[in-house]
Design a protein around this motif. Sequence first.
Motif, PDB file in Angstrom:
ATOM      1  N   SER A 157      65.382  88.677  51.177  1.00  9.12           N
ATOM      2  CA  SER A 157      64.749  87.507  51.779  1.00  9.12           C
ATOM      3  C   SER A 157      65.136  86.256  51.004  1.00  9.12           C
ATOM      4  O   SER A 157      65.557  86.333  49.847  1.00  9.12           O
ATOM      5  CB  SER A 157      63.222  87.670  51.774  1.00  9.12           C
ATOM      6  N   SER A 158      65.008  85.133  51.657  1.00  9.49           N
ATOM      7  CA  SER A 158      65.269  83.866  50.970  1.00  9.49           C
ATOM      8  C   SER A 158      64.043  83.500  50.137  1.00  9.49           C
ATOM      9  O   SER A 158      62.916  83.880  50.471  1.00  9.49           O
ATOM     10  CB  SER A 158      65.561  82.760  51.984  1.00  9.49           C
ATOM     11  N   PHE A 159      64.272  82.801  49.059  1.00 12.94           N
ATOM     12  CA  PHE A 159      63.166  82.421  48.174  1.00 12.94           C
ATOM     13  C   PHE A 159      63.031  80.913  48.190  1.00 12.94           C
ATOM     14  O   PHE A 159      63.990  80.183  47.945  1.00 12.94           O
ATOM     15  CB  PHE A 159      63.427  82.910  46.745  1.00 12.94           C
ATOM     16  N   MET A 160      61.827  80.462  48.521  1.00 10.95           N
ATOM     17  CA  MET A 160      61.569  79.027  48.537  1.00 10.95           C
ATOM     18  C   MET A 160      60.298  78.758  47.744  1.00 10.95           C
ATOM     19  O   MET A 160      59.249  79.364  48.006  1.00 10.95           O
ATOM     20  CB  MET A 160      61.408  78.520  49.977  1.00 10.95           C
ATOM     21  N   LEU A 161      60.374  77.894  46.783  1.00 12.46           N
ATOM     22  CA  LEU A 161      59.223  77.544  45.959  1.00 12.46           C
ATOM     23  C   LEU A 161      58.816  76.117  46.293  1.00 12.46           C
ATOM     24  O   LEU A 161      59.557  75.171  46.031  1.00 12.46           O
ATOM     25  CB  LEU A 161      59.559  77.669  44.466  1.00 12.46           C
ATOM     26  N   GLU A 162      57.666  75.975  46.913  1.00 15.88           N
ATOM     27  CA  GLU A 162      57.179  74.653  47.278  1.00 15.88           C
ATOM     28  C   GLU A 162      56.275  74.110  46.178  1.00 15.88           C
ATOM     29  O   GLU A 162      55.361  74.798  45.721  1.00 15.88           O
ATOM     30  CB  GLU A 162      56.403  74.724  48.588  1.00 15.88           C
ATOM     31  N   LEU A 163      56.534  72.898  45.765  1.00 15.02           N
ATOM     32  CA  LEU A 163      55.691  72.265  44.761  1.00 15.02           C
ATOM     33  C   LEU A 163      54.480  71.640  45.450  1.00 15.02           C
ATOM     34  O   LEU A 163      54.624  70.876  46.402  1.00 15.02           O
ATOM     35  CB  LEU A 163      56.475  71.185  44.005  1.00 15.02           C
ATOM     36  N   PRO A 164      53.273  71.972  44.993  1.00 14.52           N
ATOM     37  CA  PRO A 164      52.076  71.385  45.613  1.00 14.52           C
ATOM     38  C   PRO A 164      51.962  69.905  45.262  1.00 14.52           C
ATOM     39  O   PRO A 164      52.572  69.446  44.294  1.00 14.52           O
ATOM     40  CB  PRO A 164      50.941  72.196  44.975  1.00 14.52           C
ATOM     41  N   PRO A 165      51.224  69.161  46.047  1.00 11.88           N
ATOM     42  CA  PRO A 165      51.037  67.739  45.721  1.00 11.88           C
ATOM     43  C   PRO A 165      50.338  67.577  44.372  1.00 11.88           C
ATOM     44  O   PRO A 165      49.486  68.388  43.997  1.00 11.88           O
ATOM     45  CB  PRO A 165      50.172  67.228  46.876  1.00 11.88           C
ATOM     46  N   TYR A 166      50.707  66.533  43.659  1.00 11.34           N
ATOM     47  CA  TYR A 166      50.129  66.305  42.334  1.00 11.34           C
ATOM     48  C   TYR A 166      48.669  65.893  42.455  1.00 11.34           C
ATOM     49  O   TYR A 166      48.300  65.045  43.283  1.00 11.34           O
ATOM     50  CB  TYR A 166      50.906  65.213  41.592  1.00 11.34           C
ATOM     51  N   ARG A 167      47.858  66.526  41.652  1.00  9.47           N
ATOM     52  CA  ARG A 167      46.442  66.173  41.583  1.00  9.47           C
ATOM     53  C   ARG A 167      46.040  65.987  40.132  1.00  9.47           C
ATOM     54  O   ARG A 167      46.583  66.648  39.244  1.00  9.47           O
ATOM     55  CB  ARG A 167      45.571  67.261  42.217  1.00  9.47           C
ATOM     56  N   LYS A 168      45.107  65.154  39.908  1.00  9.27           N
ATOM     57  CA  LYS A 168      44.611  64.908  38.562  1.00  9.27           C
ATOM     58  C   LYS A 168      43.962  66.179  38.017  1.00  9.27           C
ATOM     59  O   LYS A 168      43.119  66.788  38.694  1.00  9.27           O
ATOM     60  CB  LYS A 168      43.600  63.759  38.576  1.00  9.27           C
ATOM     61  N   PRO A 169      44.347  66.637  36.831  1.00  8.37           N
ATOM     62  CA  PRO A 169      43.758  67.863  36.274  1.00  8.37           C
ATOM     63  C   PRO A 169      42.241  67.762  36.112  1.00  8.37           C
ATOM     64  O   PRO A 169      41.725  66.713  35.727  1.00  8.37           O
ATOM     65  CB  PRO A 169      44.437  67.985  34.900  1.00  8.37           C
ATOM     66  N   GLN A 170      41.557  68.843  36.451  1.00  2.81           N
ATOM     67  CA  GLN A 170      40.110  68.907  36.276  1.00  2.81           C
ATOM     68  C   GLN A 170      39.817  69.839  35.102  1.00  2.81           C
ATOM     69  O   GLN A 170      39.901  71.062  35.226  1.00  2.81           O
ATOM     70  CB  GLN A 170      39.444  69.408  37.563  1.00  2.81           C
ATOM     71  N   ILE A 171      39.500  69.249  33.972  1.00  4.99           N
ATOM     72  CA  ILE A 171      39.361  69.997  32.718  1.00  4.99           C
ATOM     73  C   ILE A 171      38.348  71.134  32.841  1.00  4.99           C
ATOM     74  O   ILE A 171      38.572  72.251  32.378  1.00  4.99           O
ATOM     75  CB  ILE A 171      38.970  69.051  31.566  1.00  4.99           C
ATOM     76  N   GLY A 172      37.240  70.873  33.495  1.00  2.64           N
ATOM     77  CA  GLY A 172      36.188  71.900  33.619  1.00  2.64           C
ATOM     78  C   GLY A 172      36.677  73.134  34.343  1.00  2.64           C
ATOM     79  O   GLY A 172      36.479  74.264  33.883  1.00  2.64           O
ATOM     80  N   LYS A 173      37.352  72.920  35.483  1.00  2.00           N
ATOM     81  CA  LYS A 173      37.867  74.065  36.255  1.00  2.00           C
ATOM     82  C   LYS A 173      38.948  74.817  35.493  1.00  2.00           C
ATOM     83  O   LYS A 173      39.021  76.046  35.556  1.00  2.00           O
ATOM     84  CB  LYS A 173      38.411  73.580  37.599  1.00  2.00           C
ATOM     85  N   ILE A 174      39.784  74.057  34.760  1.00  2.00           N
ATOM     86  CA  ILE A 174      40.852  74.706  33.979  1.00  2.00           C
ATOM     87  C   ILE A 174      40.248  75.611  32.917  1.00  2.00           C
ATOM     88  O   ILE A 174      40.676  76.756  32.724  1.00  2.00           O
ATOM     89  CB  ILE A 174      41.757  73.643  33.330  1.00  2.00           C
ATOM     90  N   LEU A 175      39.229  75.121  32.218  1.00  9.72           N
ATOM     91  CA  LEU A 175      38.584  75.913  31.162  1.00  9.72           C
ATOM     92  C   LEU A 175      37.917  77.151  31.736  1.00  9.72           C
ATOM     93  O   LEU A 175      38.018  78.251  31.188  1.00  9.72           O
ATOM     94  CB  LEU A 175      37.570  75.058  30.402  1.00  9.72           C
TER      95      LEU A 175
END
Length: 276
Positions: A90-108
Amino acid sequence: MLLGVVGTRIIDSPREKLIAILTNSFVPCNGRFPFLITIATIFIGSFFANNFASSFISTFVVLCVVLLGIFMTLFISKLLSKTILKGVPSSFMLELPPYRKPQIGKILIRSIFDRTLFVLGRAICVAIPAGLIIWSFANIHIGDISLLTYVANFLDPFAKLMGLDGYILTAFILGLPANEIVLPIILMSYMQKGILVDLEDTFQIGQILIQNGWTLLTAINVMIFTLLHFPCSTTLMTIKKETGKWKWARISFLLPTVCGIILCMTTTGVWNLLRH
């Protein structure tokens, strides 16, 4: 390796995802690199008196081991794609998501609960029983011989065909929970200790290994088998979770191990042929 398995989620093709999972363990993880570096430094780098030359050659040898792993990954991937996992690439396509400001709480929260606690929980489920098994093997004696020695003596004839010995092969088996404990188990076995031995002095480690019959051939085969053997238990559990079947976890266990056994036996056979 565990992260490599989880990282295959971005692959849309189930067939290609399985190939990536099954060949994931052919490239050494962080748990295998210290062992590879230690053995390369002791048995190959020690031939050079100059520290720079010794470090350079040891690094080069470890690099060759990594390249061997990459070659095996490509070779086994091709073999799988032509046999049990046939299909159209199969072909491989990697789509970059739109840039969003990081949310520190969710990351932690994701880092702690989805990553750290998840992996730690699986490791504990395996580490505690494994620790009890290792302790029992080293401390329970039948007569004057420990269970560890009985197992090593039983495996020794087969291990000799691979250019290893019974204690080395036993250490790899008991090191299923984590690759980092293979060398401590080997040292524990040779020193007849009841607990894992962790030495930082490479010269002292080298003396213990050489006194117990290690040669350059032993070191080469140990590095090969360190590269090509079953992934750790946490990775196997993750493979089962990602694929939904223990079948693929068993294949992931057997595939690199069989390759490692064959390659070690081949190396030993060629070595013995050249010596005679």
